[in-house]
Design a protein around this motif. Structure first.
Motif: not given
Length: 121
Positions: A34-46
């Motif tokens: 399991m995990g967590w990813y994030r996506q900021a505006p204008g950026k790819q999910r990381e």
């Protein structure tokens, strides 16, 4: 299909903390990674952090020492404790499960809807 639901996002000031939670439902028997990813505006999910079923964590360099991932296998939940938040942590945070064993079969690569985290300076 397994459902992943995140909670705990919000608006905080730099230096403050938040704790994200994610619950898996849908006749879940067990979940591998399991995990967590994030996506900021204008950026790819990381990637932010992942954790194995045996609770071995892995962190992105940007969050090491500030974020802690944990999980409760009995409750099919994963958590992300975020301390010393920075404005650059602002993003939509997504919960992820790589392989979920359910009463119907196996679900691969499941994602939640995301929860917004906003850190003001």
């Amino acid at each position: 299909q397994v459902q992943l639901v995140e909670s705990g996002g919000g608006l905080v000031q730099a230096g403050e903390s938040l704790r994200l939670s994610c619950t898996a439902s849908g006749n879940v028997l067990s979940i591998d990674g399991m995990g967590w990813y994030r996506q900021a505006p204008g950026k790819q999910r990381e990637l932010v952090a992942t954790i194995t079923r045996g609770r071995r964590p892995n962190y992105a360099d940007a969050v090491k020492g500030r974020f802690t991932i944990s999980r409760d296998n009995a409750r099919n939940m994963v958590y992300l404790q975020m301390n010393s938040l920075k404005p650059e942590d602002t993003a939509v945070y997504y919960c992820y499960a790589d392989k979920t064993f359910t009463a119907r079969g196996i679900d691969i690569d499941s994602w939640g809807q995301g929860t917004q985290v906003t850190v003001s300076s």
